[in-house]
Write an enzyme that holds these catalytic residues in place. Structure first.
Site, short mmCIF file in Angstrom:
data_model
loop_
_atom_site.label_atom_id
_atom_site.label_comp_id
_atom_site.label_asym_id
_atom_site.label_seq_id
_atom_site.Cartn_x
_atom_site.Cartn_y
_atom_site.Cartn_z
N LYS A 138 0.82 -1.21 0.00
CA LYS A 138 0.00 0.00 0.00
C LYS A 138 0.86 1.27 0.00
CE LYS A 138 -4.24 -2.11 1.51
NZ LYS A 138 -5.24 -2.32 2.54
N ARG A 155 -2.57 -10.20 5.79
CA ARG A 155 -3.01 -10.35 4.39
C ARG A 155 -1.92 -9.77 3.49
NH1 ARG A 155 -5.59 -7.29 0.46
NH2 ARG A 155 -7.17 -8.36 -0.77
N1 HH2 Z 1 -7.15 -4.27 1.27
C1 HH2 Z 1 -7.50 -4.45 -0.02
C2 HH2 Z 1 -8.52 -5.34 -0.36
N2 HH2 Z 1 -9.14 -6.08 0.58
N3 HH2 Z 1 -9.42 -6.69 2.85
C3 HH2 Z 1 -9.09 -6.54 4.15
N4 HH2 Z 1 -9.70 -7.26 5.10
N5 HH2 Z 1 -8.11 -5.65 4.54
C4 HH2 Z 1 -7.45 -4.88 3.63
O1 HH2 Z 1 -6.58 -4.07 4.05
C5 HH2 Z 1 -7.78 -5.00 2.24
C6 HH2 Z 1 -8.80 -5.94 1.89
C7 HH2 Z 1 -6.81 -3.68 -1.08
O2 HH2 Z 1 -5.70 -4.37 -1.57
P1 HH2 Z 1 -5.63 -5.33 -2.88
O3 HH2 Z 1 -6.59 -6.47 -2.78
O4 HH2 Z 1 -4.20 -5.72 -3.01
O5 HH2 Z 1 -5.99 -4.40 -4.10
P2 HH2 Z 1 -7.36 -4.09 -4.88
O6 HH2 Z 1 -8.40 -3.63 -3.92
O7 HH2 Z 1 -6.96 -3.01 -5.87
O8 HH2 Z 1 -7.79 -5.37 -5.54
#
Ligand code: HH2
Length: 282
Positions: free
Chosen positions: A227, A262
């Site tokens: 992030k 995660r």
């Molecule tokens: N962050 C993202 C998505 N889902 N779920 C939880 N519980 N906590 C988080 O911090 C979180 C999440 C965002 O990251 P990412 O899945 O890598 O990217 P994107 O939303 O662009 O798919």
């Protein structure tokens, strides 16, 4: 909150022992996620990637079909279901503990029916009025993440007097709503939502002040992988090159009481945790 401060830390969640921090691998079946969108041409490739994560040390694979980055294109529920359900079914049939990263009740229902054990909802079950019922009726586990607004508006809502106390209080409110809807307290994990309606220093304050959230008596999940605040600290502008900093920050979160991490870099995280545990216990 004083009552919850006296609760014993939970020992199990989603059938997994919490005697060590768990690693949740991120599997984005999306064309546009901020660091790894468009990686898998089809469900078979995504299933292979999920199995490789388990081999590298993932305890849970988190399958998502909608990017939550600010400015991401919205997807319809049926598109989201088409993206995630074949991947979830393929992984669950091979014994993998799967969570589905979604805000939509129909996607939750189809994913749980395909074998997912956990719903991971960045809106804390606030986005879809049917979501809490789906989780309660299927006796699923759930991650309630803290956010304000929704992905398009959240960056304008990072206004806090005391970010740690306010996030803990708002998360307790989402937890209470989930319990009122019939979800068992033992099924609930909480997540302060790093980067969701939080700016750099607010993310740092939350990671330092994690005790206020673990004191609510639920396993705490931290998702900070790749992030922006890792980029701010390290000067690395390319998200996919932020894994070393992400592993370091996730390890600090584990030391501060996080139960589930995660991450994109499952192997790096699993190694960091193994080394920490070996050194800490010797
Ligand atoms: N962050 C993202 C998505 N889902 N779920 C939880 N519980 N906590 C988080 O911090 C979180 C999440 C965002 O990251 P990412 O899945 O890598 O990217 P994107 O939303 O662009 O798919």
């Amino acid at each position: 909150m004083t009552d919850h401060a006296m609760l014993e830390p939970p020992r199990h969640w989603a059938g997994l022992a919490l005697d060590r921090p768990l690693v949740m691998g991120i599997l984005n079946a999306t064309p546009d996620s901020f660091s790894d969108g468009g990686r898998y041409p089809d469900a078979a490739a995504a299933i292979e990637a999920g199995l490789a994560m388990v081999a590298a040390g993932a305890d849970i694979v988190d399958v998502g079909g909608e990017s939550t980055r600010p400015g991401a294109a919205p997807v319809t529920e049926s598109e989201e279901i088409d993206r995630v359900v074949p991947v979830i079914a393929g992984l669950a049939s091979r014994g993998v503990v799967v969570s589905v990263d979604t805000r939509n009740a129909a996607t939750m229902a189809e994913s749980l029916d395909a074998g997912a054990r956990i719903v991971n909802d960045v809106s804390g079950l606030a986005h879809d009025p049917h979501a809490a019922h789906v989780v309660a009726a299927r006796r699923a586990c759930v991650v309630l993440m803290h956010m304000r607004g929704d992905p398009p508006t959240m960056t304008t809502l990072a206004d806090y007097d005391d970010v740690v106390a306010e996030v803990a209080g708002e998360l307790a409110g989402r937890r209470d709503a989930a319990v009122t809807a019939g979800i068992s307290p033992e099924a609930i994990a909480l997540d302060p939502g790093i980067g969701f309606a939080k700016e750099g220093a607010q993310n740092v304050a939350l990671l330092r002040g994690l005790g206020a959230i673990t004191a609510l008596g639920h396993p705490v999940l931290i998702g900070l992988s790749r992030k922006r605040f890792i980029g701010t600290i390290t000067g690395e502008s390319v998200p996919a090159r932020r894994d070393p900093g992400s592993v370091a920050a996730s390890l600090v979160a584990a030391i501060n009481g996080a139960a589930i991490l995660r991450v994109h870099d499952v192997r790096g995280m699993a190694q960091a945790l193994a080394v920490w545990r070996a050194l800490a216990s010797s």
